[in-house]
Design an enzyme around this catalytic site. Structure first.
Site, PDB file in Angstrom:
ATOM      1  N   GLU A 235       3.811 -10.621   6.169  1.00 48.61           N
ATOM      2  CA  GLU A 235       4.754  -9.575   5.619  1.00 48.61           C
ATOM      3  C   GLU A 235       4.990  -9.249   4.080  1.00 48.61           C
ATOM      4  O   GLU A 235       6.018 -10.186   4.032  1.00 48.61           O
ATOM      5  CB  GLU A 235       6.123  -8.873   6.400  1.00 48.61           C
ATOM      6  CG  GLU A 235       5.447  -7.811   6.923  1.00 48.61           C
ATOM      7  CD  GLU A 235       4.552  -6.873   7.706  1.00 48.61           C
ATOM      8  OE1 GLU A 235       4.046  -6.018   6.804  1.00 48.61           O
ATOM      9  OE2 GLU A 235       3.659  -6.702   8.730  1.00 48.61           O
ATOM     10  N   CYS A 269       9.520  -4.371  -0.902  1.00 46.12           N
ATOM     11  CA  CYS A 269       8.395  -4.797  -0.479  1.00 46.12           C
ATOM     12  C   CYS A 269       7.248  -3.328  -0.673  1.00 46.12           C
ATOM     13  O   CYS A 269       6.441  -3.454  -1.629  1.00 46.12           O
ATOM     14  CB  CYS A 269       7.880  -5.475   0.529  1.00 46.12           C
ATOM     15  SG  CYS A 269       8.622  -4.747   1.651  1.00 46.12           S
TER      16      CYS A 269
HETATM   17  P1  NDP Z   1      10.802 -16.280  -0.622  1.00 47.42           P
HETATM   18  O1  NDP Z   1       8.903 -16.174  -0.016  1.00 47.42           O
HETATM   19  O2  NDP Z   1      10.836 -17.308  -1.415  1.00 47.42           O
HETATM   20  O3  NDP Z   1      11.303 -16.546   1.244  1.00 47.42           O
HETATM   21  C1  NDP Z   1      11.247 -15.633   2.189  1.00 47.42           C
HETATM   22  C2  NDP Z   1      11.662 -16.699   3.936  1.00 47.42           C
HETATM   23  O4  NDP Z   1      11.248 -17.684   3.966  1.00 47.42           O
HETATM   24  C3  NDP Z   1      12.719 -17.162   3.255  1.00 47.42           C
HETATM   25  O5  NDP Z   1      14.278 -17.358   4.827  1.00 47.42           O
HETATM   26  C4  NDP Z   1      12.697 -18.530   2.570  1.00 47.42           C
HETATM   27  O6  NDP Z   1      13.907 -19.097   3.074  1.00 47.42           O
HETATM   28  C5  NDP Z   1      12.173 -19.131   3.823  1.00 47.42           C
HETATM   29  N1  NDP Z   1      10.623 -19.430   2.896  1.00 47.42           N
HETATM   30  C6  NDP Z   1      10.712 -20.795   1.947  1.00 47.42           C
HETATM   31  N2  NDP Z   1      10.412 -21.590   1.259  1.00 47.42           N
HETATM   32  C7  NDP Z   1       9.253 -21.737   3.181  1.00 47.42           C
HETATM   33  C8  NDP Z   1       8.353 -22.721   3.391  1.00 47.42           C
HETATM   34  N3  NDP Z   1       8.629 -23.483   3.466  1.00 47.42           N
HETATM   35  N4  NDP Z   1       8.545 -22.500   5.622  1.00 47.42           N
HETATM   36  C9  NDP Z   1       9.199 -21.812   5.276  1.00 47.42           C
HETATM   37  N5  NDP Z   1      10.067 -20.522   5.040  1.00 47.42           N
HETATM   38  C10 NDP Z   1      10.154 -21.075   4.069  1.00 47.42           C
HETATM   39  O7  NDP Z   1      10.250 -15.114  -1.186  1.00 47.42           O
HETATM   40  P2  NDP Z   1      12.403 -14.989  -2.173  1.00 47.42           P
HETATM   41  O8  NDP Z   1      13.061 -14.806  -0.963  1.00 47.42           O
HETATM   42  O9  NDP Z   1      12.930 -16.351  -2.892  1.00 47.42           O
HETATM   43  O10 NDP Z   1      11.727 -13.798  -2.946  1.00 47.42           O
HETATM   44  C11 NDP Z   1      10.265 -13.840  -3.599  1.00 47.42           C
HETATM   45  C12 NDP Z   1       9.692 -13.208  -3.686  1.00 47.42           C
HETATM   46  O11 NDP Z   1       9.117 -12.591  -2.376  1.00 47.42           O
HETATM   47  C13 NDP Z   1       9.738 -11.760  -3.929  1.00 47.42           C
HETATM   48  O12 NDP Z   1      10.089 -11.875  -5.844  1.00 47.42           O
HETATM   49  C14 NDP Z   1       9.561 -11.176  -4.119  1.00 47.42           C
HETATM   50  O13 NDP Z   1       7.798 -10.970  -4.110  1.00 47.42           O
HETATM   51  C15 NDP Z   1       8.999 -11.547  -2.775  1.00 47.42           C
HETATM   52  N6  NDP Z   1       9.081 -11.221  -1.424  1.00 47.42           N
HETATM   53  C16 NDP Z   1       8.786  -9.797  -0.676  1.00 47.42           C
HETATM   54  C17 NDP Z   1       9.086  -9.164   0.411  1.00 47.42           C
HETATM   55  C18 NDP Z   1       8.883  -8.293   0.923  1.00 47.42           C
HETATM   56  O14 NDP Z   1       9.577  -7.444   2.008  1.00 47.42           O
HETATM   57  N7  NDP Z   1       7.580  -7.963   1.560  1.00 47.42           N
HETATM   58  C19 NDP Z   1      10.858  -9.343   1.074  1.00 47.42           C
HETATM   59  C20 NDP Z   1      11.481 -10.754  -0.106  1.00 47.42           C
HETATM   60  C21 NDP Z   1      11.366 -11.046  -0.917  1.00 47.42           C
HETATM   61  P3  NDP Z   1      14.938 -18.947   1.670  1.00 47.42           P
HETATM   62  O15 NDP Z   1      15.785 -17.949   1.546  1.00 47.42           O
HETATM   63  O16 NDP Z   1      16.075 -20.207   2.074  1.00 47.42           O
HETATM   64  O17 NDP Z   1      14.353 -20.306   0.770  1.00 47.42           O
END
Ligand code: NDP
Length: 490
Positions: A235, A269
Site C-alpha cells: 500500500e 495516502c
Molecule cells: P517509508 O516508506 O520510509 O516507511 C514506511 C515503513 O517502512 C516504516 O515503518 C519504516 O520504518 C519502514 N522501513 C523503512 N525502511 C525499510 C526497509 N529497508 N525495510 C523494511 N521496512 C522499512 O515511509 P515514511 O514513513 O518515511 O514516509 C515517506 C513517504 O511515504 C511519504 O512522503 C509518503 O509519500 C509515503 N507514505 C505513504 C503512506 C500511505 O499510507 N500510503 C503512509 C506513510 C507514508 P521507519 O519509520 O522506522 O523508517
C-alpha cells in the site's frame, strides 16, 4: 557506540513521548519464532473462538478509545478529534473482520464440471502462518490495522513493525490485544528503525509481508522478500484526483475537497492532491473553495507535519507551483515549521512536481477542464492510482466516471468514504502498489487457497488418468467434448 533505544517525539512540541528499544535482527528473529508457535495455536482454535477473541479486542479498543486517541495525537500530531475518528473507523473494521472471516474463508463445495463428474471439489482459505506488518505514521491505528485485524481474523499470527515516528501506538495496539488473547503472543510489536523492518521482511518464516509507506521503500522491501519468495501486499502513496462535473453540488464539493486535501495536514495516502473542475462551474466552485480555505488554519483544524523531512518536499512543491501557476490561497509563506497552512494553486503545468509527485502536505493544485472527459484523462495520467473522487449529480454519469478512473477506489459525492466501508477492499494500482486490505479480498489476501478434489466413485469406461486407458475411452472423451464444446457461437 550504537544506541539501543530511540525516542518518539511530539511533532508539535519536540517533547519526548516515549523511549523504545531498537530491536535488531536477533530480536526480530526471536519474535518471529514466538509468532510461529503462536500461529499454530491460533489457527487451531475454532473459528467461533477466534471471532469471540477478536470481538473482545474490539471492545477493549473501544474502551481505550480516548487514551489511544491521546497517544495518536501526541505521536502523530493530529487533533484528538481526528484521532478519535481514525480509531472509531478501525473498530468498525475489526468488528467486520471478526464477524465475516468464517463466512469468507470456510470450506465450500465448488462445481466440478464435466471432467470431474465423479468428484467432490472443495475450496477453503487457510492461514499463512506469520504475517509481518510494516506500518506508517500518518494513520498509525487505521492503516496497519487494515492488515493486522484481517490477518488475525484469517487465523495468522502477526509481527508488527510500526513507523519509528509512532512506535508507542504500535506497542499499545499489541498490549491491548494481549488482554483478549493472553495465552500466546499472537500479535507482537517490534520497535526500531528501517533495519528492524528490513529484518522482518527478510525472515524466511514470514508467510507474507503487508507494507504501507512510500513506493521507494516498497521496492526495497519487495527486493528483500524476493530472496525467500515471500509474497507482499504493498500500500504505497497516491496523487489522488478530485473531479467536479457541471451538475455537482458545489458547496458540498468544495467542503469535501478542502477536507480531503487539508485534513491530517494532507498526510493521507488517499488525500486530494489534484483537482479538475469543468469549465462551466469553475469560477463558482473556486469561490466556494477559497472562501472555505481562508477559514482553515494549521495548528487549529489540523496538526503539524509529522515527519520533519517532509517539509522540504512540501516547500519544493509549493515554490515550484507558485512560480508556474497562480496562487489562490497561501503560498511559500504558508510553511512555518512544523506547520503548513493551506495552499491552493491553479494553472500549474501538468508535468510539474506539484502535479506529478506525491506532496503529502496541505496543498492542492486546481485545473480548469473542457469537460468531465478531459478531467478524467488528466486524472488518469498519473503513475499513481490509489483513489479519487467524483462530484456529479447525475448518478449514471458519476458512476461511469468513477468506474473509468484508474484507481483502486473512488468516492462519489463524498470524500474517502470507501475507507469506512469494511466490506470494500482497499488498495491501488501502478505506483500505489498492489494487493488489497479490508473486505473479503482483504481476508483472502492473508490466506492461501486450498483446493481438494475427492473421487466419489469410479467412472465405468472412462479411466482416463491411467496407463490402462483404452482407445475406446479416448474416443468417448472426444465425442463428449465435441458435444459439449464443439459448436461455434458466431
Ligand atoms: P517509508 O516508506 O520510509 O516507511 C514506511 C515503513 O517502512 C516504516 O515503518 C519504516 O520504518 C519502514 N522501513 C523503512 N525502511 C525499510 C526497509 N529497508 N525495510 C523494511 N521496512 C522499512 O515511509 P515514511 O514513513 O518515511 O514516509 C515517506 C513517504 O511515504 C511519504 O512522503 C509518503 O509519500 C509515503 N507514505 C505513504 C503512506 C500511505 O499510507 N500510503 C503512509 C506513510 C507514508 P521507519 O519509520 O522506522 O523508517
Amino acid at each position: 557506540m550504537t544506541t539501543l533505544t530511540f525516542d518518539s517525539l511530539n511533532p508539535a512540541t519536540g517533547e519526548v513521548v516515549g523511549t523504545h528499544p531498537k530491536q535488531g535482527p536477533e530480536a526480530v528473529r526471536e519474535a518471529v519464532g514466538r509468532a510461529e508457535r503462536a500461529a499454530v495455536w491460533w489457527a487451531e482454535l475454532a473459528p467461533a473462538e477466534r471471532r469471540l477473541r477478536l470481538l473482545d479486542y474490539k471492545a477493549v479498543l473501544t474502551r481505550e478509545l480516548r487514551e489511544l486517541a491521546a497517544l495518536v495525537h501526541a505521536e502523530n500530531g493530529k487533533p484528538a478529534g481526528d484521532a478519535t475518528l481514525e480509531i472509531a473507523t478501525t473498530i468498525a473494521h475489526v468488528d467486520w473482520a471478526a464477524r465475516n472471516a468464517e463466512k469468507v474463508l470456510r470450506r465450500r463445495r465448488v462445481p466440478t464440471g464435466f471432467m470431474g463428474v465423479n468428484l467432490a471439489a472443495t475450496l477453503e482459505y487457510l492461514p499463512l502462518g506469520v504475517v509481518g506488518v510494516i506500518g506508517p505514521w500518518n494513520y498509525p491505528v487505521f492503516t496497519p490495522m487494515g492488515s493486522i485485524a484481517y490477518a488475525l481474523a484469517a487465523g495468522n499470527a502477526v509481527v508488527f513493525k510500526p513507523s519509528e515516528l509512532t512506535p508507542g501506538v504500535g506497542v499499545r495496539l499489541a498490549e491491548l490485544f494481549a488482554e483478549s488473547v493472553p495465552e500466546e503472543p499472537v500479535f507482537q510489536t517490534v520497535t526500531g528503525l528501517g533495519e528492524t523492518g528490513a529484518a522482518l521482511a527478510s525472515d524466511p518464516r514470514v508467510g507474507k509481508v503487508a507494507f504501507t509507506g512510500s513506493t521507494a521503500t516498497a521496492k526495497r522491501v519487495m527486493a528483500a522478500c524476493a530472496e525467500n519468495l515471500t509474497p507482499i501486499v504493498a500500500e504505497c502513496g497516491g496523487k489522488d484526483a478530485f473531479i467536479v462535473d457541471a451538475d455537482a453540488d458545489l458547496p458540498a464539493a468544495a467542503d469535501a475537497c478542502l477536507w480531503g486535501a487539508m485534513s491530517n495536514a494532507g498526510q493521507t495516502c488517499t488525500g486530494v492532491e489534484r483537482v479538475y473542475v469543468v469549465d462551466a462551474v469553475y469560477e463558482p466552485f473556486m469561490r466556494e473553495l477559497s472562501e472555505r480555505a481562508a477559514r482553515v488554519k494549521a495548528g487549529e483544524h489540523y496538526g503539524p507535519i509529522t515527519m520533519p523531512g517532509q517539509l522540504d518536499v512540501i516547500r519544493r512543491h509549493i515554490d515550484d507551483a507558485t512560480k508556474s501557476g497562480k496562487v489562490v490561497t497561501g503560498g511559500p509563506g504558508s510553511v512555518r515549521p512544523p506547520y503548513v497552512d493551506p495552499v491552493i494553486v491553479e494553472d500549474v503545468p501538468e508535468d510539474s512536481p506539484a502535479v506529478r509527485e506525491e506532496t503529502f502536505g496541505p496543498t492542492v493544485t486546481v485545473r480548469r477542464t473542457r469537460d468531465a472527459r478531459e478531467a478524467l484523462e488528466l486524472a488518469n495520467a498519473s503513475a499513481y492510482g490509489l483513489a479519487g473522487t467524483v462530484f456529479a449529480r447525475d448518478r449514471r454519469r458519476a458512476m461511469e466516471l468513477a468506474r473509468l478512473m484508474r484507481t483502486g477506489m473512488t468516492a462519489v459525492n463524498s470524500i474517502i468514504s470507501f475507507a469506512g466501508v469494511p466490506a470494500l477492499p482497499f488498495g491501488g494500482v501502478g505506483d500505489s502498489g498492489f494487493g488489497r486490505i479490508h473486505g473479503a479480498d482483504g481476508l483472502r489476501e492473508f490466506a492461501r487457497a486450498k483446493a481438494i478434489s475427492r473421487r466419489r466413485f469410479a467412472l465405468p469406461g472412462m479411466n482416463l488418468t491411467s496407463f490402462a486407458r483404452t482407445g475406446d475411452e479416448l474416443e468417448r472423451l472426444i465425442r463428449i467434448v465435441t458435444f459439449l464444446h464443439g459448436r461455434r457461437k458466431r
